[in-house]
Design an enzyme around this catalytic site. Structure first.
Site, mmCIF file in Angstrom:
data_model
loop_
_atom_site.group_PDB
_atom_site.id
_atom_site.type_symbol
_atom_site.label_atom_id
_atom_site.label_comp_id
_atom_site.label_asym_id
_atom_site.label_seq_id
_atom_site.Cartn_x
_atom_site.Cartn_y
_atom_site.Cartn_z
ATOM 1 N N ASP A 1 14.934 21.159 78.633
ATOM 2 C CA ASP A 1 13.795 21.883 78.044
ATOM 3 C C ASP A 1 14.287 23.050 77.190
ATOM 4 O OD1 ASP A 1 11.288 23.073 77.647
ATOM 5 O OD2 ASP A 1 11.250 23.996 79.629
ATOM 6 N N LYS B 1 13.198 23.447 73.886
ATOM 7 C CA LYS B 1 12.109 23.785 72.931
ATOM 8 C C LYS B 1 12.631 24.140 71.542
ATOM 9 C CE LYS B 1 9.082 25.712 76.529
ATOM 10 N NZ LYS B 1 9.995 25.890 77.653
ATOM 11 N N ASP C 1 13.199 24.937 64.425
ATOM 12 C CA ASP C 1 14.022 25.443 63.322
ATOM 13 C C ASP C 1 13.754 24.556 62.113
ATOM 14 O OD1 ASP C 1 16.126 26.695 61.811
ATOM 15 O OD2 ASP C 1 17.178 27.121 63.681
ATOM 16 N N ARG D 1 8.318 27.568 90.364
ATOM 17 C CA ARG D 1 8.256 28.500 91.494
ATOM 18 C C ARG D 1 7.491 28.006 92.713
ATOM 19 N NH1 ARG D 1 7.043 33.126 87.201
ATOM 20 N NH2 ARG D 1 6.191 31.242 86.243
ATOM 21 N N THR E 1 1.903 27.321 78.257
ATOM 22 C CA THR E 1 0.884 27.508 79.303
ATOM 23 C C THR E 1 0.699 28.990 79.657
ATOM 24 O OG1 THR E 1 2.666 26.728 80.737
ATOM 25 C CG2 THR E 1 0.805 25.273 80.443
ATOM 26 N N LYS F 1 14.481 19.802 85.688
ATOM 27 C CA LYS F 1 14.361 20.354 84.343
ATOM 28 C C LYS F 1 15.364 21.491 84.195
ATOM 29 C CE LYS F 1 10.993 23.272 82.933
ATOM 30 N NZ LYS F 1 11.687 24.332 82.177
#
Ligand code: C5P
Length: 236
Positions: free
Chosen positions: A58, A60, A63, A213, A121, A31
């Site tokens: 990714d 996101k 607009d 991570r 999240t 990603k």
């Protein structure tokens, strides 16, 4: 894109990302998020594609419909596998995103799958109530956004594992539930709030997991990836 965990390449530079990827083979999914993309631009995507990785870009998008449509046309031209928009942009914006992807996909190729971000999240109940001023619970808001996303014709959503089974029941098992916030049992939460383990993701109906991570900051990232994959696939 295959169903292997999607590794979030949240690195400062292409050099760091490729150094990290050395032990991994081309079957992994990666990603590319805002940090790496804004630093390195489309070239990082082209280089990853050349190596054969599955790519979730990714960014996101959120607009006005026309702007999102034009931007998606450009992203489709990169030949990535998965892209996303914020469902909060509305049905018309999501439809426009799909139109842009269809337009930008080269002849004979498959258009990138498109998913909607429901609630991040990192969002909690207080934020939904006090900051977004939404008069519904976090769960209700996520489910509502999932339904709008499906109505607009998208392939699925980004959501937390905790919401995946409710979304499966409402939108069906094949509707993508791409779930970040994955941690091993002993892992740090960091800034995530709605987190879960890989096997919980599988049992809850996630179709894809995104792991940053827990792999990238592990002492042995390859071993962490293998462990997470086996738990995700139900082999351990
Ligand atoms: O390091 P960690 O596993 O928490 O990284 C999760 C990745 O998934 C980050 O790149 C983050 O931007 C992304 N993400 C997320 N929540 C969403 C959508 C994407 O955490 N709703």
């Amino acid at each position: 894109m295959n169903k292997s965990p999607i590794i979030a390449l949240d690195f400062h530079s292409a050099e760091e990302a490729f150094r990290f990827l050395k032990p991994f083979d081309q079957s992994v999914n990666v990603k590319v998020g805002m940090q790496l993309y804004y630093k390195e631009g489309p070239e990082i995507v082209a280089r990853l594609k050349e190596k054969g990785y599955g790519i979730f870009l990714d960014l996101k998008l959120h607009d006005i419909p026309n702007t999102v449509k034009s931007a998606m046309e450009v992203l489709a031209g990169f030949g990535v596998d998965l892209v996303n928009v914020h469902a909060a942009g509305g049905i018309r914006m999501m439809e426009a995103a799909l139109e842009g992807l269809d337009k930008g996909t080269k002849a004979g190729l498959q258009r990138p799958s498109l998913i909607g971000v429901t609630q991040l999240t990192s969002t909690d109940e207080r934020q939904v109530r006090e900051e977004q001023l939404i008069g519904a619970s976090l769960d209700q808001s996520v489910l509502h956004y999932a339904k709008l996303t499906q109505q607009a014709g998208l392939d699925g959503v980004v959501c937390s594992v905790l919401e995946a089974s409710a979304i499966s029941q409402t939108c069906g098992p094949d509707f993508f539930k791409v779930t970040p916030g994955i941690r091993l049992s002993d892992g740090a939460k960091n800034d995530q709030i709605r987190i879960a383990r890989p096997e919980e993701a599988r049992l809850s109906g996630s179709t894809h997991i995104v792991v940053g991570r827990a792999i990238t900051a592990a002492q042995n990232p390859y071993a962490a990836y293998e462990l997470i994959t086996s738990q995700w696939e139900g082999l351990k």
